[in-house]
Design a protein around this motif. Structure first.
Motif, PDB file in Angstrom:
ATOM      1  N   VAL A  21       0.849  -1.203   0.000  1.00  0.00           N
ATOM      2  CA  VAL A  21       0.000   0.000   0.000  1.00  0.00           C
ATOM      3  C   VAL A  21       0.882   1.249   0.000  1.00  0.00           C
ATOM      4  CG1 VAL A  21      -1.661   1.332   1.363  1.00  0.00           C
ATOM      5  CG2 VAL A  21      -1.987  -1.128   1.064  1.00  0.00           C
ATOM      6  N   PHE A  22       1.928   1.259   0.817  1.00  0.00           N
ATOM      7  CA  PHE A  22       2.818   2.422   0.856  1.00  0.00           C
ATOM      8  C   PHE A  22       3.520   2.627  -0.491  1.00  0.00           C
ATOM      9  CE2 PHE A  22       6.746   4.726   1.973  1.00  0.00           C
ATOM     10  CZ  PHE A  22       6.162   5.854   2.548  1.00  0.00           C
ATOM     11  N   ASP A  23       3.925   1.536  -1.131  1.00  0.00           N
ATOM     12  CA  ASP A  23       4.552   1.612  -2.453  1.00  0.00           C
ATOM     13  C   ASP A  23       3.587   2.226  -3.467  1.00  0.00           C
ATOM     14  OD1 ASP A  23       6.763   1.062  -4.241  1.00  0.00           O
ATOM     15  OD2 ASP A  23       5.473  -0.504  -5.113  1.00  0.00           O
ATOM     16  N   SER A  24       2.319   1.800  -3.432  1.00  0.00           N
ATOM     17  CA  SER A  24       1.304   2.385  -4.330  1.00  0.00           C
ATOM     18  C   SER A  24       1.115   3.869  -4.044  1.00  0.00           C
ATOM     19  CB  SER A  24      -0.034   1.664  -4.161  1.00  0.00           C
ATOM     20  OG  SER A  24       0.053   0.350  -4.617  1.00  0.00           O
ATOM     21  N   TYR A  25       1.106   4.215  -2.750  1.00  0.00           N
ATOM     22  CA  TYR A  25       0.968   5.620  -2.345  1.00  0.00           C
ATOM     23  C   TYR A  25       2.128   6.463  -2.895  1.00  0.00           C
ATOM     24  CZ  TYR A  25       1.729   9.578   0.824  1.00  0.00           C
ATOM     25  OH  TYR A  25       1.991  10.814   1.335  1.00  0.00           O
ATOM     26  N   VAL A  26       3.363   5.972  -2.744  1.00  0.00           N
ATOM     27  CA  VAL A  26       4.546   6.702  -3.223  1.00  0.00           C
ATOM     28  C   VAL A  26       4.497   6.844  -4.746  1.00  0.00           C
ATOM     29  CG1 VAL A  26       7.062   6.595  -3.465  1.00  0.00           C
ATOM     30  CG2 VAL A  26       6.001   6.137  -1.251  1.00  0.00           C
ATOM     31  N   LYS A  27       4.148   5.775  -5.450  1.00  0.00           N
ATOM     32  CA  LYS A  27       4.041   5.836  -6.911  1.00  0.00           C
ATOM     33  C   LYS A  27       2.979   6.848  -7.339  1.00  0.00           C
ATOM     34  CE  LYS A  27       5.774   1.221  -7.904  1.00  0.00           C
ATOM     35  NZ  LYS A  27       5.430  -0.152  -8.288  1.00  0.00           N
ATOM     36  N   GLY A  28       1.861   6.865  -6.634  1.00  0.00           N
ATOM     37  CA  GLY A  28       0.803   7.835  -6.939  1.00  0.00           C
ATOM     38  C   GLY A  28       1.267   9.269  -6.717  1.00  0.00           C
ATOM     39  N   LEU A  62       1.657  12.225  -9.554  1.00  0.00           N
ATOM     40  CA  LEU A  62       1.060  13.542  -9.338  1.00  0.00           C
ATOM     41  C   LEU A  62       2.112  14.640  -9.461  1.00  0.00           C
ATOM     42  CD1 LEU A  62      -1.595  14.931  -8.608  1.00  0.00           C
ATOM     43  CD2 LEU A  62      -0.971  14.695  -6.203  1.00  0.00           C
ATOM     44  N   LEU A  63       3.272  14.422  -8.866  1.00  0.00           N
ATOM     45  CA  LEU A  63       4.363  15.394  -8.943  1.00  0.00           C
ATOM     46  C   LEU A  63       4.843  15.554 -10.389  1.00  0.00           C
ATOM     47  CD1 LEU A  63       6.354  17.264  -7.513  1.00  0.00           C
ATOM     48  CD2 LEU A  63       7.810  15.280  -7.115  1.00  0.00           C
ATOM     49  N   GLU A  64       5.031  14.435 -11.094  1.00  0.00           N
ATOM     50  CA  GLU A  64       5.458  14.490 -12.497  1.00  0.00           C
ATOM     51  C   GLU A  64       4.435  15.238 -13.349  1.00  0.00           C
ATOM     52  OE1 GLU A  64       6.020  10.382 -13.485  1.00  0.00           O
ATOM     53  OE2 GLU A  64       7.948  10.266 -12.430  1.00  0.00           O
ATOM     54  N   SER A  65       3.159  14.984 -13.095  1.00  0.00           N
ATOM     55  CA  SER A  65       2.096  15.663 -13.840  1.00  0.00           C
ATOM     56  C   SER A  65       2.134  17.169 -13.572  1.00  0.00           C
ATOM     57  CB  SER A  65       0.740  15.087 -13.429  1.00  0.00           C
ATOM     58  OG  SER A  65      -0.303  15.789 -14.048  1.00  0.00           O
ATOM     59  N   SER A  66       2.345  17.533 -12.314  1.00  0.00           N
ATOM     60  CA  SER A  66       2.411  18.944 -11.945  1.00  0.00           C
ATOM     61  C   SER A  66       3.606  19.636 -12.614  1.00  0.00           C
ATOM     62  CB  SER A  66       2.509  19.070 -10.425  1.00  0.00           C
ATOM     63  OG  SER A  66       2.684  20.407 -10.052  1.00  0.00           O
ATOM     64  N   VAL A  67       4.761  18.970 -12.594  1.00  0.00           N
ATOM     65  CA  VAL A  67       5.965  19.531 -13.227  1.00  0.00           C
ATOM     66  C   VAL A  67       5.760  19.654 -14.732  1.00  0.00           C
ATOM     67  CG1 VAL A  67       8.393  19.051 -13.756  1.00  0.00           C
ATOM     68  CG2 VAL A  67       7.555  18.806 -11.415  1.00  0.00           C
ATOM     69  N   ARG A  68       5.150  18.626 -15.343  1.00  0.00           N
ATOM     70  CA  ARG A  68       4.890  18.653 -16.779  1.00  0.00           C
ATOM     71  C   ARG A  68       3.971  19.831 -17.143  1.00  0.00           C
ATOM     72  NH1 ARG A  68       4.263  13.614 -17.481  1.00  0.00           N
ATOM     73  NH2 ARG A  68       2.124  13.515 -16.755  1.00  0.00           N
ATOM     74  N   GLU A  69       2.928  20.029 -16.359  1.00  0.00           N
ATOM     75  CA  GLU A  69       2.011  21.145 -16.604  1.00  0.00           C
ATOM     76  C   GLU A  69       2.737  22.482 -16.505  1.00  0.00           C
ATOM     77  OE1 GLU A  69      -1.628  21.141 -14.338  1.00  0.00           O
ATOM     78  OE2 GLU A  69      -1.930  19.002 -14.742  1.00  0.00           O
ATOM     79  N   GLU A  70       3.581  22.629 -15.476  1.00  0.00           N
ATOM     80  CA  GLU A  70       4.340  23.871 -15.320  1.00  0.00           C
ATOM     81  C   GLU A  70       5.268  24.107 -16.499  1.00  0.00           C
ATOM     82  OE1 GLU A  70       6.427  23.925 -11.592  1.00  0.00           O
ATOM     83  OE2 GLU A  70       4.598  23.604 -10.432  1.00  0.00           O
TER      84      GLU A  70
END
Length: 193
Positions: free
Chosen positions: A19-26, A30-38
């Motif tokens: 579960v923690f691994d899934s959380y970190v991947k998620g 989200l971070l990659e998506s945010s950086v890509r948008e910026e």
């Protein structure tokens, strides 16, 4: 709820590793998506600023800009003789292979040596554009190589500059003076710069 969120370390101690691994991947997605948008927003701002700058240019400035682009991209930039893919530099042998198409070519003169590495090496070994005393395959001193390249390109540059009107040529040479000073000073002198 007014309670503070769990920290990553608290969460890692509370849930299973899967579960923690899934959380970190998620969170990473989200971070990659945010950086890509910026980055996309910044690229769009730069494109719009450049378009605005281009709209403000008068006809003479546009001619100088087009001439500069031609000189930098078509005369001063080394390219594959077949597909015209630019290459900035290389290490090792002067028998080059394009990264985009199957062309093998000579770094000294730019001749297309077919799709054969063997033919490219044979050509490089006897290339007339190679300076006397140069190694059979390797360029040796980079400054000598760049100087030889400049000597090979200078007639194209001079011919192109002669075809421009006086105003465009003068403005272009002012803009490119720093770029051309070291290897093309003889061309600058031809035009009184």
């Amino acid at each position: 709820c007014a309670a503070a969120p769990f920290s990553d370390s608290e969460l890692g101690q509370t849930v299973s590793a899967a579960v923690f691994d899934s959380y970190v991947k998620g969170r990473m997605r989200l971070l990659e998506s945010s950086v890509r948008e910026e980055m996309e927003e910044e690229a769009e701002r730069r494109i719009q600023a450049e378009l605005q700058r281009l709209r403000t240019l008068d006809e003479g400035q546009r001619k100088v800009l087009a001439a500069r682009k031609h000189v930098e991209e078509e005369i001063l930039t080394s390219k594959c003789p077949r597909c015209r893919t630019a290459f900035l530099d290389f290490e090792g042998c002067c028998a080059l292979k394009c990264s985009r198409c199957p062309c093998n070519f000579c770094a000294w003169c730019g001749e297309d040596c077919s799709n054969s590495s063997q033919e490219a090496h044979q050509h490089v070994a006897r290339c007339a554009a190679k300076p006397p005393g140069a190694d059979v395959y390797y360029p040796g001193d980079r400054s000598e190589f760049h100087s030889k390249q400049a000597k090979h390109r200078a007639p194209k540059l001079e011919s192109y500059l002669r075809g421009l009107d006086n105003g465009t040529r003068a403005a272009l040479l002012r803009e490119l003076q720093g770029t051309l000073r070291e290897l093309y000073s003889h061309v600058l002198r031809v035009f009184g710069v």
